[in-house]
Each structure stands twice: as structure tokens, then as C-alpha cells.
Scaffold this motif. Structure first.
Motif, PDB file in Angstrom:
ATOM      1  N   SER A 253       0.814  -1.211   0.000  1.00  0.00           N
ATOM      2  CA  SER A 253       0.000   0.000   0.000  1.00  0.00           C
ATOM      3  C   SER A 253       0.850   1.264   0.000  1.00  0.00           C
ATOM      4  CB  SER A 253      -0.936  -0.001   1.217  1.00  0.00           C
ATOM      5  OG  SER A 253      -0.214   0.190   2.418  1.00  0.00           O
ATOM      6  N   LEU A 254       2.096   1.165   0.455  1.00  0.00           N
ATOM      7  CA  LEU A 254       2.958   2.336   0.532  1.00  0.00           C
ATOM      8  C   LEU A 254       3.883   2.464  -0.670  1.00  0.00           C
ATOM      9  CD1 LEU A 254       4.018   2.202   4.287  1.00  0.00           C
ATOM     10  CD2 LEU A 254       2.276   3.647   3.250  1.00  0.00           C
ATOM     11  N   THR A 255       4.151   1.365  -1.345  1.00  0.00           N
ATOM     12  CA  THR A 255       5.113   1.365  -2.431  1.00  0.00           C
ATOM     13  C   THR A 255       4.478   1.882  -3.714  1.00  0.00           C
ATOM     14  OG1 THR A 255       6.217  -0.553  -1.469  1.00  0.00           O
ATOM     15  CG2 THR A 255       6.709  -0.057  -3.749  1.00  0.00           C
ATOM     16  N   GLN A 256       5.186   2.750  -4.380  1.00  0.00           N
ATOM     17  CA  GLN A 256       4.694   3.293  -5.642  1.00  0.00           C
ATOM     18  C   GLN A 256       4.750   2.224  -6.719  1.00  0.00           C
ATOM     19  OE1 GLN A 256       6.080   7.186  -6.739  1.00  0.00           O
ATOM     20  NE2 GLN A 256       6.377   6.549  -8.845  1.00  0.00           N
TER      21      GLN A 256
ATOM     22  N   CYS B 282      -4.828   7.241 -20.522  1.00  0.00           N
ATOM     23  CA  CYS B 282      -5.292   7.307 -19.138  1.00  0.00           C
ATOM     24  C   CYS B 282      -4.545   6.235 -18.363  1.00  0.00           C
ATOM     25  CB  CYS B 282      -6.802   7.074 -19.044  1.00  0.00           C
ATOM     26  SG  CYS B 282      -7.442   7.144 -17.355  1.00  0.00           S
ATOM     27  N   THR B 283      -3.741   6.664 -17.397  1.00  0.00           N
ATOM     28  CA  THR B 283      -2.978   5.715 -16.585  1.00  0.00           C
ATOM     29  C   THR B 283      -3.259   5.966 -15.110  1.00  0.00           C
ATOM     30  OG1 THR B 283      -1.048   7.173 -16.515  1.00  0.00           O
ATOM     31  CG2 THR B 283      -1.127   5.530 -18.278  1.00  0.00           C
ATOM     32  N   VAL B 284      -3.063   4.928 -14.300  1.00  0.00           N
ATOM     33  CA  VAL B 284      -3.264   5.034 -12.857  1.00  0.00           C
ATOM     34  C   VAL B 284      -2.110   4.323 -12.170  1.00  0.00           C
ATOM     35  CG1 VAL B 284      -4.678   2.939 -12.697  1.00  0.00           C
ATOM     36  CG2 VAL B 284      -4.937   4.738 -10.981  1.00  0.00           C
ATOM     37  N   MET B 285      -1.684   4.883 -11.029  1.00  0.00           N
ATOM     38  CA  MET B 285      -0.644   4.252 -10.242  1.00  0.00           C
ATOM     39  C   MET B 285      -1.025   4.334  -8.763  1.00  0.00           C
ATOM     40  SD  MET B 285       2.298   7.184 -10.725  1.00  0.00           S
ATOM     41  CE  MET B 285       3.512   6.267  -9.805  1.00  0.00           C
ATOM     42  N   MET B 286      -0.292   3.622  -7.916  1.00  0.00           N
ATOM     43  CA  MET B 286      -0.608   3.550  -6.503  1.00  0.00           C
ATOM     44  C   MET B 286       0.606   3.987  -5.686  1.00  0.00           C
ATOM     45  SD  MET B 286      -1.560   0.109  -4.309  1.00  0.00           S
ATOM     46  CE  MET B 286      -2.620  -0.465  -5.627  1.00  0.00           C
ATOM     47  N   LYS B 287       0.351   4.811  -4.650  1.00  0.00           N
ATOM     48  CA  LYS B 287       1.405   5.215  -3.734  1.00  0.00           C
ATOM     49  C   LYS B 287       0.785   5.685  -2.428  1.00  0.00           C
ATOM     50  CE  LYS B 287       5.516   8.130  -3.223  1.00  0.00           C
ATOM     51  NZ  LYS B 287       6.352   9.208  -3.815  1.00  0.00           N
ATOM     52  N   ASN B 288       1.372   5.250  -1.310  1.00  0.00           N
ATOM     53  CA  ASN B 288       0.951   5.692   0.017  1.00  0.00           C
ATOM     54  C   ASN B 288      -0.542   5.505   0.269  1.00  0.00           C
ATOM     55  OD1 ASN B 288       3.587   6.472   0.464  1.00  0.00           O
ATOM     56  ND2 ASN B 288       3.219   8.612  -0.065  1.00  0.00           N
ATOM     57  N   GLY B 289      -1.102   4.416  -0.250  1.00  0.00           N
ATOM     58  CA  GLY B 289      -2.512   4.130  -0.024  1.00  0.00           C
ATOM     59  C   GLY B 289      -3.466   4.943  -0.879  1.00  0.00           C
ATOM     60  N   TRP B 290      -2.946   5.629  -1.885  1.00  0.00           N
ATOM     61  CA  TRP B 290      -3.769   6.441  -2.783  1.00  0.00           C
ATOM     62  C   TRP B 290      -3.583   5.975  -4.222  1.00  0.00           C
ATOM     63  CZ3 TRP B 290      -6.501  11.276  -1.826  1.00  0.00           C
ATOM     64  CH2 TRP B 290      -6.599  11.579  -0.461  1.00  0.00           C
ATOM     65  N   ALA B 291      -4.623   6.172  -5.014  1.00  0.00           N
ATOM     66  CA  ALA B 291      -4.528   5.976  -6.463  1.00  0.00           C
ATOM     67  C   ALA B 291      -4.353   7.343  -7.111  1.00  0.00           C
ATOM     68  CB  ALA B 291      -5.784   5.299  -6.992  1.00  0.00           C
ATOM     69  N   TRP B 292      -3.454   7.417  -8.110  1.00  0.00           N
ATOM     70  CA  TRP B 292      -3.152   8.673  -8.798  1.00  0.00           C
ATOM     71  C   TRP B 292      -3.402   8.460 -10.290  1.00  0.00           C
ATOM     72  CZ3 TRP B 292      -1.431  12.742  -5.689  1.00  0.00           C
ATOM     73  CH2 TRP B 292      -1.101  12.370  -4.370  1.00  0.00           C
TER      74      TRP B 292
ATOM     75  N   LEU C  85      -7.811  17.532 -20.003  1.00  0.00           N
ATOM     76  CA  LEU C  85      -6.773  16.923 -19.158  1.00  0.00           C
ATOM     77  C   LEU C  85      -7.295  16.762 -17.748  1.00  0.00           C
ATOM     78  CD1 LEU C  85      -3.719  19.149 -20.208  1.00  0.00           C
ATOM     79  CD2 LEU C  85      -4.137  16.783 -20.934  1.00  0.00           C
ATOM     80  N   LEU C  86      -6.772  15.750 -17.034  1.00  0.00           N
ATOM     81  CA  LEU C  86      -7.143  15.582 -15.635  1.00  0.00           C
ATOM     82  C   LEU C  86      -6.012  14.872 -14.894  1.00  0.00           C
ATOM     83  CD1 LEU C  86      -9.262  15.670 -13.309  1.00  0.00           C
ATOM     84  CD2 LEU C  86      -9.958  13.371 -14.039  1.00  0.00           C
ATOM     85  N   HIS C  87      -5.665  15.406 -13.734  1.00  0.00           N
ATOM     86  CA  HIS C  87      -4.798  14.721 -12.783  1.00  0.00           C
ATOM     87  C   HIS C  87      -5.581  14.642 -11.477  1.00  0.00           C
ATOM     88  CE1 HIS C  87      -1.323  14.875 -15.445  1.00  0.00           C
ATOM     89  NE2 HIS C  87      -1.644  16.138 -15.696  1.00  0.00           N
ATOM     90  N   ALA C  88      -5.837  13.432 -10.989  1.00  0.00           N
ATOM     91  CA  ALA C  88      -6.712  13.255  -9.820  1.00  0.00           C
ATOM     92  C   ALA C  88      -6.173  12.142  -8.928  1.00  0.00           C
ATOM     93  CB  ALA C  88      -8.135  12.923 -10.276  1.00  0.00           C
ATOM     94  N   ALA C  89      -6.625  12.162  -7.678  1.00  0.00           N
ATOM     95  CA  ALA C  89      -6.201  11.137  -6.710  1.00  0.00           C
ATOM     96  C   ALA C  89      -7.353  10.844  -5.758  1.00  0.00           C
ATOM     97  CB  ALA C  89      -4.978  11.607  -5.930  1.00  0.00           C
ATOM     98  N   TRP C  90      -7.366   9.627  -5.203  1.00  0.00           N
ATOM     99  CA  TRP C  90      -8.366   9.246  -4.214  1.00  0.00           C
ATOM    100  C   TRP C  90      -7.784   8.177  -3.286  1.00  0.00           C
ATOM    101  CZ3 TRP C  90      -8.718   8.449  -9.448  1.00  0.00           C
ATOM    102  CH2 TRP C  90      -8.559   7.137  -9.904  1.00  0.00           C
ATOM    103  N   PRO C  91      -8.265   8.144  -2.039  1.00  0.00           N
ATOM    104  CA  PRO C  91      -7.773   7.132  -1.101  1.00  0.00           C
ATOM    105  C   PRO C  91      -8.299   5.751  -1.465  1.00  0.00           C
ATOM    106  CG  PRO C  91      -9.544   8.397  -0.111  1.00  0.00           C
ATOM    107  CD  PRO C  91      -9.239   9.068  -1.419  1.00  0.00           C
ATOM    108  N   LEU C  92      -7.467   4.758  -1.294  1.00  0.00           N
ATOM    109  CA  LEU C  92      -7.885   3.400  -1.593  1.00  0.00           C
ATOM    110  C   LEU C  92      -8.580   2.784  -0.385  1.00  0.00           C
ATOM    111  CD1 LEU C  92      -4.704   2.230  -3.494  1.00  0.00           C
ATOM    112  CD2 LEU C  92      -6.927   2.819  -4.483  1.00  0.00           C
ATOM    113  N   PRO C  93      -9.655   2.035  -0.584  1.00  0.00           N
ATOM    114  CA  PRO C  93     -10.381   1.446   0.550  1.00  0.00           C
ATOM    115  C   PRO C  93      -9.568   0.356   1.225  1.00  0.00           C
ATOM    116  CG  PRO C  93     -11.285   0.666  -1.547  1.00  0.00           C
ATOM    117  CD  PRO C  93     -10.267   1.721  -1.879  1.00  0.00           C
TER     118      PRO C  93
END
Length: 272
Positions: A165-168, A185-195, A264-272
């Protein structure tokens, strides 16, 4: 006086109290069931018996292992009465400081109204307590019938899950092949968030028009549907980008007719 615990001292010197202190310092002062074996799964066998499955737990730094399933007896209920019993793991320090742990049922008080849980021993052995109860399940009784047991413990995630959950992660492509001509459209994970990073080249121009963008992989999806306002290329456009809990990513024109420009969009949200 300082003492080296994990080192050779030429004599027996490491104590259970020191091991418990280390566990509590690393895992915290809460009580946890570990994510192995049956995790103390409960099975109602009859109106007065439940079976608790195998598992490992840590209570106030004390590690308790349940290697085989165990039957526990529930005192029979009474017609017209309700009662809450609690299945607990009880730590005890007896004479000569002999310590032990066992599973048992703490019986509640019958009532015709709303039942309450029985009192438990809550003074931590880390604070000098000689009896301590970690609640595992609430057993509701209505008359002579046992209701559905309610789990009262937290399962501690292993360090591998925390690390994940912490590793990018590397960016993951969300756009299917048949839509690749419209953008990325790409998504990645870091620190419990999706970017998420979105660059869409063209869009529908009709009033309230909409279009699909792609699908988020499992593990990157939000707990609920969310919407973002993207950066648009001129004042004519007014759009929303929707991120659905199902993984669907799409856009919508908000209002009257627009042109077919991109956004364009750059967004993030917490992962459940």
C-alpha cells in the motif's frame, strides 16, 4: 540498567515480558488476530455449543496460538429472555507469576429488554494486570435460540500488505485498444492512494454527451463513485470525468452543446 536482550549473555536471560514488550512496541497496544490459519472462525454447532477455529492472536504483546479447533459451551437461554455472552481469550498470571491463556465464554445478564455485554477484565498485563480479556465474539441469545455471532476483533494486516500500500507502482494503462486513438489514461498507486493521469484528445460535442475512457484495475478503484472537473481547452466546454467504484472511467458534457475539444485531468483518491 540497560540489558542486551537479543545477544549471548552466557546464561538464560531473555524473558517473556521482554518479548511481549517488543511485540507491543512493534504491533501497538491494541489486540489483534493475525491473518493466518482460520482466524478464530466461529461455527454455531447447537443451541449451547460453538466451535472456535485455529488462529494466532496478539493481546497486549502476548502471543497466543490456537493450534486445533476448540468447542465452547454456551449456557442455555431462557424463554422470554435475552442475553449477550462474550467469547474471550483470557490472559492470567497466577501464583509464582505463572502465565496462561485460554478461550472461554463470559455469560451476560438475562433481561426482557435490550441486553448489554458482560463486564470484562481490562487492565493490561503491561500495566500490572493479572487477568485480561480480549473479546472475540458477541453471542446474542433470544430465548433459547443463539443468534448470529458478531466478531469483535481486528485482523492485523501483514507487513507485505502494508508495504504494497505504501510502495509506488508503475503506471497502469486503463484505456482499451479500441479507444487508444482518443488519448491516454494511466493510474498508479502510492501511500494508499490511487493517482490518475488523463489526456483525452477529443470528445462528444452534443448536449449532455458522454463517452467511455477505460477501466481501472481491481485494487485501484475508489470505495464510492467520484467525479472530477477536468482542464478543458476553451470556455465552450464544461465537462465531468467520473471514476466509478466498479472501475469504469467515463466523461460527460455538463450542459448545452460543446465542441469536440479534448481535456486533461490529474486526480487522486484514497484506496479502501
Amino acid at each position: 540498567m540497560a540489558e542486551l536482550v537479543t545477544g549471548h549473555a552466557g546464561k538464560a536471560h531473555a524473558t517473556a515480558e521482554q518479548a511481549a514488550g517488543l511485540n507491543a512496541g512493534i504491533l501497538g497496544l491494541d489486540d489483534y488476530v493475525l491473518n493466518v490459519h482460520d482466524k478464530f472462525k466461529i461455527t454455531v454447532v447447537s443451541a449451547n455449543k460453538v466451535t472456535i477455529g485455529t488462529g494466532e492472536l496478539v493481546m497486549q504483546g502476548r502471543h497466543v496460538s490456537q493450534g486445533t479447533p476448540e468447542d465452547l459451551i454456551i449456557t442455555n437461554g431462557s424463554q422470554g429472555m435475552k442475553r449477550n455472552d462474550l467469547v474471550v481469550c483470557r490472559y492470567t498470571k497466577g501464583s509464582q507469576s505463572i502465565e496462561s491463556a485460554r478461550l472461554l465464554v463470559v455469560k451476560g445478564t438475562p433481561t426482557t429488554g435490550t441486553p448489554t455485554d458482560p463486564a470484562l477484565n481490562t487492565t493490561s498485563p503491561l500495566d500490572g494486570g493479572t487477568t485480561y480479556d480480549m473479546p472475540l465474539y458477541r453471542i446474542p441469545l433470544d430465548g433459547i435460540a443463539i443468534g448470529t455471532p458478531v466478531a469483535l476483533f481486528n485482523v492485523l494486516k501483514p507487513m507485505s500488505d502494508v508495504w504494497d500500500s505504501l510502495t509506488q507502482t508503475k503506471p497502469v494503462n486503463c484505456v482499451p485498444a479500441h479507444l487508444a486513438q482518443y488519448g491516454t489514461c494511466t493510474v498508479m498507486m502510492k501511500n494508499g492512494w490511487a493517482w490518475l493521469s488523463l489526456d483525452w484528445k477529443s470528445s462528444a460535442s452534443d448536449s449532455w454527451g458522454k463517452g467511455d475512457i477505460g477501466t481501472l484495475p481491481v485494487g485501484y478503484r475508489p470505495a464510492t463513485d467520484i467525479s472530477f472537473k477536468p482542464i478543458v481547452f476553451n470556455a465552450v466546454n464544461n465537462k465531468s470525468v467520473n471514476i466509478c467504484k466498479t472501475g469504469d472511467v467515463n466523461y460527460r458534457n455538463d450542459g448545452g452543446s460543446q465542441d469536440g475539444s479534448g481535456f486533461l485531468l490529474h486526480a487522486a483518491w484514497p484506496l479502501p
